[in-house]
Design a protein around this motif. Structure first.
Motif, PDB file in Angstrom:
ATOM      1  N   ASN A   1       7.538  12.014  -6.984  1.00  0.00           N
ATOM      2  CA  ASN A   1       7.815  13.163  -6.131  1.00  0.00           C
ATOM      3  C   ASN A   1       9.290  13.481  -6.116  1.00  0.00           C
ATOM      4  O   ASN A   1      10.134  12.606  -6.313  1.00  0.00           O
ATOM      5  N   GLU A   2       9.526  14.764  -5.925  1.00  0.00           N
ATOM      6  CA  GLU A   2      10.888  15.265  -6.026  1.00  0.00           C
ATOM      7  C   GLU A   2      11.205  16.076  -4.777  1.00  0.00           C
ATOM      8  O   GLU A   2      10.367  16.835  -4.279  1.00  0.00           O
ATOM      9  N   ASP A   3      12.412  15.890  -4.270  1.00  0.00           N
ATOM     10  CA  ASP A   3      12.847  16.667  -3.117  1.00  0.00           C
ATOM     11  C   ASP A   3      14.295  17.071  -3.379  1.00  0.00           C
ATOM     12  O   ASP A   3      15.216  16.275  -3.159  1.00  0.00           O
ATOM     13  N   GLY A   4      14.462  18.262  -3.911  1.00  0.00           N
ATOM     14  CA  GLY A   4      15.807  18.709  -4.229  1.00  0.00           C
ATOM     15  C   GLY A   4      16.440  17.841  -5.298  1.00  0.00           C
ATOM     16  O   GLY A   4      15.911  17.687  -6.393  1.00  0.00           O
ATOM     17  N   ARG A   5      17.548  17.215  -4.951  1.00  0.00           N
ATOM     18  CA  ARG A   5      18.279  16.382  -5.918  1.00  0.00           C
ATOM     19  C   ARG A   5      17.712  14.967  -6.027  1.00  0.00           C
ATOM     20  O   ARG A   5      18.189  14.171  -6.832  1.00  0.00           O
ATOM     21  N   PHE A   6      16.712  14.667  -5.244  1.00  0.00           N
ATOM     22  CA  PHE A   6      16.163  13.315  -5.173  1.00  0.00           C
ATOM     23  C   PHE A   6      14.787  13.243  -5.829  1.00  0.00           C
ATOM     24  O   PHE A   6      13.926  14.069  -5.558  1.00  0.00           O
ATOM     25  N   THR A   7      14.616  12.236  -6.684  1.00  0.00           N
ATOM     26  CA  THR A   7      13.327  12.008  -7.333  1.00  0.00           C
ATOM     27  C   THR A   7      12.944  10.550  -7.165  1.00  0.00           C
ATOM     28  O   THR A   7      13.740   9.660  -7.461  1.00  0.00           O
ATOM     29  N   ALA A   8      11.725  10.316  -6.686  1.00  0.00           N
ATOM     30  CA  ALA A   8      11.244   8.948  -6.506  1.00  0.00           C
ATOM     31  C   ALA A   8      10.037   8.716  -7.395  1.00  0.00           C
ATOM     32  O   ALA A   8       9.243   9.622  -7.636  1.00  0.00           O
TER      33      ALA A   8
ATOM     34  N   GLN B   1       0.781  -1.234   0.000  1.00  0.00           N
ATOM     35  CA  GLN B   1       0.000   0.000   0.000  1.00  0.00           C
ATOM     36  C   GLN B   1       0.809   1.278   0.000  1.00  0.00           C
ATOM     37  O   GLN B   1       0.368   2.281  -0.552  1.00  0.00           O
ATOM     38  N   SER B   2       1.940   1.270   0.646  1.00  0.00           N
ATOM     39  CA  SER B   2       2.740   2.493   0.667  1.00  0.00           C
ATOM     40  C   SER B   2       4.213   2.141   0.541  1.00  0.00           C
ATOM     41  O   SER B   2       4.632   1.029   0.886  1.00  0.00           O
ATOM     42  N   PHE B   3       4.952   3.117   0.027  1.00  0.00           N
ATOM     43  CA  PHE B   3       6.301   2.832  -0.438  1.00  0.00           C
ATOM     44  C   PHE B   3       7.234   3.973  -0.029  1.00  0.00           C
ATOM     45  O   PHE B   3       6.841   5.149  -0.049  1.00  0.00           O
ATOM     46  N   PHE B   4       8.457   3.595   0.310  1.00  0.00           N
ATOM     47  CA  PHE B   4       9.390   4.594   0.810  1.00  0.00           C
ATOM     48  C   PHE B   4      10.810   4.257   0.393  1.00  0.00           C
ATOM     49  O   PHE B   4      11.138   3.104   0.134  1.00  0.00           O
ATOM     50  N   TRP B   5      11.637   5.269   0.408  1.00  0.00           N
ATOM     51  CA  TRP B   5      13.078   5.082   0.373  1.00  0.00           C
ATOM     52  C   TRP B   5      13.627   5.564   1.709  1.00  0.00           C
ATOM     53  O   TRP B   5      13.312   6.667   2.171  1.00  0.00           O
ATOM     54  N   TYR B   6      14.444   4.700   2.313  1.00  0.00           N
ATOM     55  CA  TYR B   6      15.131   5.046   3.544  1.00  0.00           C
ATOM     56  C   TYR B   6      16.618   5.072   3.256  1.00  0.00           C
ATOM     57  O   TYR B   6      17.120   4.409   2.349  1.00  0.00           O
ATOM     58  N   ARG B   7      17.321   5.834   4.094  1.00  0.00           N
ATOM     59  CA  ARG B   7      18.760   5.864   4.015  1.00  0.00           C
ATOM     60  C   ARG B   7      19.309   5.318   5.334  1.00  0.00           C
ATOM     61  O   ARG B   7      18.807   5.668   6.415  1.00  0.00           O
TER      62      ARG B   7
ATOM     63  N   LEU C   1      17.609   1.981   1.137  1.00  0.00           N
ATOM     64  CA  LEU C   1      16.687   0.866   1.342  1.00  0.00           C
ATOM     65  C   LEU C   1      15.326   1.172   0.728  1.00  0.00           C
ATOM     66  O   LEU C   1      14.741   2.220   0.995  1.00  0.00           O
ATOM     67  N   CYS C   2      14.855   0.246  -0.057  1.00  0.00           N
ATOM     68  CA  CYS C   2      13.502   0.323  -0.613  1.00  0.00           C
ATOM     69  C   CYS C   2      12.582  -0.345   0.403  1.00  0.00           C
ATOM     70  O   CYS C   2      12.854  -1.468   0.858  1.00  0.00           O
ATOM     71  N   VAL C   3      11.524   0.333   0.781  1.00  0.00           N
ATOM     72  CA  VAL C   3      10.676  -0.155   1.870  1.00  0.00           C
ATOM     73  C   VAL C   3       9.218  -0.149   1.443  1.00  0.00           C
ATOM     74  O   VAL C   3       8.737   0.825   0.855  1.00  0.00           O
ATOM     75  N   VAL C   4       8.535  -1.231   1.782  1.00  0.00           N
ATOM     76  CA  VAL C   4       7.141  -1.398   1.366  1.00  0.00           C
ATOM     77  C   VAL C   4       6.292  -1.739   2.573  1.00  0.00           C
ATOM     78  O   VAL C   4       6.661  -2.599   3.371  1.00  0.00           O
ATOM     79  N   ASN C   5       5.164  -1.051   2.710  1.00  0.00           N
ATOM     80  CA  ASN C   5       4.189  -1.416   3.742  1.00  0.00           C
ATOM     81  C   ASN C   5       3.148  -2.326   3.117  1.00  0.00           C
ATOM     82  O   ASN C   5       2.493  -1.948   2.134  1.00  0.00           O
ATOM     83  N   LEU C   6       2.998  -3.526   3.684  1.00  0.00           N
ATOM     84  CA  LEU C   6       1.965  -4.418   3.196  1.00  0.00           C
ATOM     85  C   LEU C   6       0.627  -4.012   3.814  1.00  0.00           C
ATOM     86  O   LEU C   6       0.565  -3.594   4.963  1.00  0.00           O
ATOM     87  N   GLY C   7      -0.426  -4.146   3.055  1.00  0.00           N
ATOM     88  CA  GLY C   7      -1.714  -3.659   3.530  1.00  0.00           C
ATOM     89  C   GLY C   7      -2.483  -4.644   4.365  1.00  0.00           C
ATOM     90  O   GLY C   7      -3.589  -4.400   4.765  1.00  0.00           O
ATOM     91  N   THR C   8      -1.872  -5.794   4.656  1.00  0.00           N
ATOM     92  CA  THR C   8      -2.588  -6.776   5.459  1.00  0.00           C
ATOM     93  C   THR C   8      -1.825  -7.012   6.752  1.00  0.00           C
ATOM     94  O   THR C   8      -0.636  -6.765   6.833  1.00  0.00           O
TER      95      THR C   8
ATOM     96  N   GLU D   1      20.495   3.494  12.646  1.00  0.00           N
ATOM     97  CA  GLU D   1      19.178   3.051  12.231  1.00  0.00           C
ATOM     98  C   GLU D   1      18.784   3.700  10.908  1.00  0.00           C
ATOM     99  O   GLU D   1      19.270   4.783  10.564  1.00  0.00           O
ATOM    100  N   PRO D   2      17.892   3.087  10.147  1.00  0.00           N
ATOM    101  CA  PRO D   2      17.425   3.692   8.892  1.00  0.00           C
ATOM    102  C   PRO D   2      16.629   4.960   9.176  1.00  0.00           C
ATOM    103  O   PRO D   2      15.921   5.053  10.175  1.00  0.00           O
ATOM    104  N   LYS D   3      16.749   5.898   8.267  1.00  0.00           N
ATOM    105  CA  LYS D   3      15.972   7.133   8.394  1.00  0.00           C
ATOM    106  C   LYS D   3      15.248   7.394   7.085  1.00  0.00           C
ATOM    107  O   LYS D   3      15.798   7.171   6.003  1.00  0.00           O
ATOM    108  N   LEU D   4      14.024   7.874   7.209  1.00  0.00           N
ATOM    109  CA  LEU D   4      13.202   8.112   6.032  1.00  0.00           C
ATOM    110  C   LEU D   4      13.839   9.165   5.139  1.00  0.00           C
ATOM    111  O   LEU D   4      14.177  10.260   5.585  1.00  0.00           O
ATOM    112  N   LEU D   5      13.989   8.817   3.876  1.00  0.00           N
ATOM    113  CA  LEU D   5      14.484   9.766   2.877  1.00  0.00           C
ATOM    114  C   LEU D   5      13.289  10.437   2.185  1.00  0.00           C
ATOM    115  O   LEU D   5      13.186  11.645   2.138  1.00  0.00           O
ATOM    116  N   MET D   6      12.409   9.615   1.656  1.00  0.00           N
ATOM    117  CA  MET D   6      11.198  10.164   1.042  1.00  0.00           C
ATOM    118  C   MET D   6      10.163   9.075   0.793  1.00  0.00           C
ATOM    119  O   MET D   6      10.491   7.909   0.663  1.00  0.00           O
ATOM    120  N   SER D   7       8.916   9.517   0.758  1.00  0.00           N
ATOM    121  CA  SER D   7       7.835   8.619   0.380  1.00  0.00           C
ATOM    122  C   SER D   7       7.787   8.552  -1.141  1.00  0.00           C
ATOM    123  O   SER D   7       8.313   9.427  -1.831  1.00  0.00           O
TER     124      SER D   7
END
Lengths: 117, 111
Positions: free
Chosen positions: B55-62, B31-37, B87-94, B43-49
């Motif tokens: 979506n784009e955040d400065g030099r980063f585009t996802a 259901q939802s997707f993220f890139w973490y660094r 890290l590519c991160v995925v939230n499963l919806g179940t 520990e991993p920290k959220l880079l962007m959803s």
């Protein structure tokens, strides 16, 4: 933003002893928390899902009697590594989501580096 | 098949280069997707959803392509400080939004 606090950040213990790691959500409630383990140069592996007020759900291959999880309140989950052995030495991280918030990303504790000697 | 798969890496690039990370996921209920660094021993920290609209955040585009179950991250004009594991991160919806991590792709940016 949401904050997850994990304690201790590092621990050294003798083989055969037990170690408890705490994970707290500081400014939100979490009915579900997740515990991960990461060996050097490897990815985070989900160990178990901690459910408030009920039994944890363990991933395949993770021994539930060795890694005891207790989620007694909406802000605290604990992982106890029982009868630790050197092969249990790893980086353990917890995470939680603010289930009432608009954001869906997971927030992580600082991690606990466990060394068993 | 792993639930989330990423480029094995590592990527070694010079400063100023553009680098792309690829990720695929197997569970269509995701259901939802993220890139973490993740920096070394931290520990991993959220880079962007990641959204289907991109979506784009400065030099980063996802980017997310739900049809092909593919996620990407583009870093432009890479800096030395971008060196980390992504890290590519995925939230499963179940089952309570279980969060699944890819193995990560290590990036080294060199002067």
């Amino acid at each position: 933003g949401a904050v997850v606090s994990q304690h201790p950040s590092w621990v050294i213990c003798k083989s055969g002893t037990s170690v408890k790691i705490e994970c707290r959500s500081l400014d939100f409630q979490a009915t579900t928390m997740f515990w991960y383990r990461q060996f050097p140069k490897q990815s985070l592996m989900l160990m178990a899902t901690s459910n408030e007020g009920s039994k944890a759900t363990y991933e395949q291959g993770v021994e539930k009697d060795k890694f005891l999880i207790n989620h007694a309140s909406l802000t605290l989950s604990t992982l106890t590594v029982t009868s630790a052995h050197p092969e249990d030495s790893s980086f353990y991280i917890c995470s939680a989501r603010d289930e009432k918030g608009a954001q869906t990303e997971a927030f992580f504790g600082q991690g606990t580096r466990l060394t068993v000697v | 098949r792993k639930e989330v798969e990423q480029d094995p890496g590592p990527f070694n690039v010079p400063e100023g280069a553009t680098v792309a990370f690829n990720c695929t996921y197997s569970n269509s209920a995701s259901q939802s997707f993220f890139w973490y660094r993740q920096d070394c021993r931290k520990e991993p920290k959220l880079l962007m959803s990641v959204y289907s609209s991109g979506n784009e955040d400065g030099r980063f585009t996802a980017q997310l392509n739900r049809a092909s179950q593919y996620i990407s991250l583009l870093i432009r004009d890479s800096k030395l400080s971008d060196s980390a594991t992504y890290l590519c991160v995925v939230n499963l919806g179940t089952g309570g939004f279980k969060t699944i991590f890819g193995a990560g792709t290590r990036l080294f940016v060199k002067a």
